[in-house]
Design a protein around this motif. Structure first.
Motif, PDB file in Angstrom:
ATOM      1  N   TRP A 366       0.839  -1.197   0.000  1.00  8.64           N
ATOM      2  CA  TRP A 366       0.000   0.000   0.000  1.00  8.64           C
ATOM      3  C   TRP A 366       0.873   1.246   0.000  1.00  8.64           C
ATOM      4  O   TRP A 366       1.717   1.421   0.879  1.00  8.64           O
ATOM      5  CB  TRP A 366      -0.924   0.002   1.227  1.00  8.64           C
ATOM      6  CG  TRP A 366      -1.928   1.118   1.227  1.00  8.64           C
ATOM      7  CD1 TRP A 366      -3.111   1.156   0.555  1.00  8.64           C
ATOM      8  CD2 TRP A 366      -1.812   2.369   1.921  1.00  8.64           C
ATOM      9  NE1 TRP A 366      -3.749   2.354   0.790  1.00  8.64           N
ATOM     10  CE2 TRP A 366      -2.974   3.113   1.628  1.00  8.64           C
ATOM     11  CE3 TRP A 366      -0.851   2.926   2.758  1.00  8.64           C
ATOM     12  CZ2 TRP A 366      -3.194   4.387   2.142  1.00  8.64           C
ATOM     13  CZ3 TRP A 366      -1.067   4.189   3.275  1.00  8.64           C
ATOM     14  CH2 TRP A 366      -2.226   4.903   2.965  1.00  8.64           C
ATOM     15  N   VAL A 384      -8.582  -0.965   2.231  1.00  7.43           N
ATOM     16  CA  VAL A 384      -7.434  -0.277   2.822  1.00  7.43           C
ATOM     17  C   VAL A 384      -7.380   1.125   2.228  1.00  7.43           C
ATOM     18  O   VAL A 384      -7.253   1.299   1.009  1.00  7.43           O
ATOM     19  CB  VAL A 384      -6.114  -1.015   2.532  1.00  7.43           C
ATOM     20  CG1 VAL A 384      -4.960  -0.321   3.255  1.00  7.43           C
ATOM     21  CG2 VAL A 384      -6.213  -2.476   2.956  1.00  7.43           C
ATOM     22  N   LYS A 385      -7.474   2.131   3.079  1.00 10.99           N
ATOM     23  CA  LYS A 385      -7.379   3.523   2.631  1.00 10.99           C
ATOM     24  C   LYS A 385      -6.824   4.361   3.766  1.00 10.99           C
ATOM     25  O   LYS A 385      -6.792   3.930   4.931  1.00 10.99           O
ATOM     26  CB  LYS A 385      -8.739   4.051   2.175  1.00 10.99           C
ATOM     27  CG  LYS A 385      -9.828   4.035   3.243  1.00 10.99           C
ATOM     28  CD  LYS A 385     -11.158   4.520   2.664  1.00 10.99           C
ATOM     29  CE  LYS A 385     -12.251   4.501   3.745  1.00 10.99           C
ATOM     30  NZ  LYS A 385     -13.561   4.952   3.204  1.00 10.99           N
ATOM     31  N   ALA A 386      -6.386   5.554   3.437  1.00 12.43           N
ATOM     32  CA  ALA A 386      -5.791   6.428   4.454  1.00 12.43           C
ATOM     33  C   ALA A 386      -6.855   6.948   5.412  1.00 12.43           C
ATOM     34  O   ALA A 386      -8.018   7.139   5.050  1.00 12.43           O
ATOM     35  CB  ALA A 386      -5.077   7.597   3.777  1.00 12.43           C
ATOM     36  N   PRO A 416      -2.312   3.721   6.689  1.00 14.47           N
ATOM     37  CA  PRO A 416      -3.355   2.831   6.168  1.00 14.47           C
ATOM     38  C   PRO A 416      -4.321   2.405   7.268  1.00 14.47           C
ATOM     39  O   PRO A 416      -3.915   1.961   8.340  1.00 14.47           O
ATOM     40  CB  PRO A 416      -2.561   1.633   5.636  1.00 14.47           C
ATOM     41  CG  PRO A 416      -1.321   1.599   6.483  1.00 14.47           C
ATOM     42  CD  PRO A 416      -1.002   3.034   6.788  1.00 14.47           C
TER      43      PRO A 416
END
Length: 466
Positions: A366, A384-386, A416
């Motif tokens: 990532w 999965v993202k910030a 993440p």
């Protein structure tokens, strides 16, 4: 008949040459061959297979082939299947990886290169997780002498320094891979002669005739360059000598890294003592910053690419000023933090950081900074993202330890976070501060594992300034 630039017939590569060409590969098993279907990489695949057959008697080959289908033209799938058939005929496992999604309108070759290495890296990381392998995977490329000469000329036109003019190395660490180029001293004409003699089928890439690409224009100018003494062999020789000088300088950079107490933190950023950095020579400071920025520059289509030398020079000049209050470069923030340490953070940017799906029993890289894996004991894919700014405020309200740890919001929004639908399940980079953020467990073991992947890249990212 295939001829060299001087009009002489080019000799095919004989079996007696294979041991010398591929001897160094023995240290990097298991190997992955990058094969596109063109003459260069098809020759590489056949010659490596023949070498193994002669030298190792087919025992435990530990060699596989990958082909990236960039899906840029209608014939790309057929080319990938040609490679698959020939790999099968040679007894080599083969995998086709497809570059899916929208393609950029500009900078297509650079974006395709980034996508290619990213797909291969992620595929090999998944294999390593399943087999328990821990070493950086080795990828064998078919770059040859004429590729090297073209690279020198392209970088000369851009005003490159020693690293850029040193061009491609026989062994480099980039994109989270060890990239090996055993054919770097072999002219293209010899590969063509080899393909003819050994009856190796290959595909012609139509882009090789497209004058919009700089490499194509340079190939068309070869006869004029040869008359001026700028032959492929002469250019490659200069590149080799410049690379030797650059390697010596990089040893001094290694020493500066040690003296500066450079640290890669669990939250995916880098810090170092400012004073030793400032007292070093300008060249060493430029190279150290290039290494850090290159390792940190994930998810933008430029990861693994060299850092612009002119912009680096400007940054190092700014860092010399007592009025320095921070800067941004390569989607990174550079600032002076606590205890007089220089800090390099990822910058989320206007478009934010990427969102990915993580499947059970799988792993992903990532933002080119974190390797995340999900246990097969978990039965749902996770997004999965910030973290967003609002997510961070809510986490600090819920967990007071995060406030006391002194983590800033600009750092938090580059981490993440794993989500199951609308529910925040984990922020594993913060688990050392708040164990609950490690995510769920099965039989007392976490189902989510995280590693700061730029730890693999940073020590080896010499030659980062072009």
């Amino acid at each position: 008949m295939c001829k060299d630039p001087h009009g002489k017939a080019a000799a095919p590569i004989g079996d007696e040459e294979l041991a010398g060409l591929f001897h160094d590969l023995k240290s990097y098993f298991p190997l992955t061959l990058a094969v596109s279907g063109g003459v260069d990489s098809m020759c590489l695949m056949h010659l490596v297979s023949r070498w193994i057959e002669r030298q190792m008697h087919n025992a435990d080959r530990q060699v596989q082939v990958v082909t990236v289908d960039h899906a840029l033209r209608s014939g790309s799938t057929a080319e990938a299947r040609l490679v698959a058939r020939q790999a099968a005929a040679l007894g080599l496992p083969h995998k086709i990886l497809v570059w899916e999604g929208d393609k950029p309108a500009t900078g297509l070759q650079q974006a395709a290169r980034h996508a290619r290495y990213g797909l291969i890296r992620e595929y090999l990381a998944g294999q390593a997780r399943k087999t328990g392998g821990g070493d950086m995977p080795a990828l064998v490329s078919a770059h040859h002498l004429d590729d090297q000469a073209e690279t020198v000329l392209m970088r000369l036109a851009r005003g490159s320094g020693a690293d850029g003019l040193g061009a491609m190395g026989r062994k480099v660490h980039a994109h989270g891979l060890v990239i090996l180029r055993p054919l770097l001293e072999v002219p293209k004409a010899r590969l063509l002669a080899t393909a003819r003699e050994r009856d190796i089928a290959f595909m012609e890439d139509p882009s090789n005739a497209n004058r919009d690409f700089e490499r194509v224009r340079l190939r068309e100018a070869r006869n004029v360059l040869d008359e001026l003494g700028l032959s492929s062999r002469a250019l490659a020789l200069s590149a080799r000598r410049l690379a030797r000088a650059a390697r010596a300088i990089e040893l001094a950079v290694d020493d500066l890294i040690a003296r500066s107490d450079l640290k890669v933190h669990d939250c995916g950023y880098v810090s170092l003592q400012f004073a030793p950095f400032l007292h070093a020579s300008e060249e060493l400071r430029i190279r150290l910053m290039a290494r850090v920025l290159r390792a940190m520059n994930g998810g933008t289509g430029r990861s693994g690419a060299p850092v612009n030398l002119e912009k680096l020079e400007d940054l190092v000049t700014a860092l010399d000023s007592p009025d320095f209050s921070g800067a941004t470069l390569q989607r990174c923030q550079i600032l002076v933090g606590r205890q007089e340490r220089l800090v390099v953070l990822r910058e989320s940017g206007r478009d934010g950081l990427e969102a990915r799906l993580l499947q059970p029993a799988d792993s992903i890289i990532w933002d080119d900074r974190f390797c995340l894996s999900l246990s097969d004991h978990f039965d749902h894919a996770l997004e999965v993202k910030a973290l967003s700014g609002a997510d961070w405020i809510e986490l600090k309200r819920k967990y007071r330890d995060l406030e006391e740890a002194g983590i800033s919001q600009r750092l938090a929004v580059t981490l993440p976070a794993l989500w199951q639908e609308d529910r925040l399940l984990a922020v594993p980079a913060l688990a050392a501060i708040v164990p609950n953020l490690a995510g769920p467990q099965v039989h007392g073991r976490p189902v989510i594992n995280i590693k700061v992947s730029l730890l693999d890249d940073l020590p080896a990212l010499s030659g980062s300034v072009k």
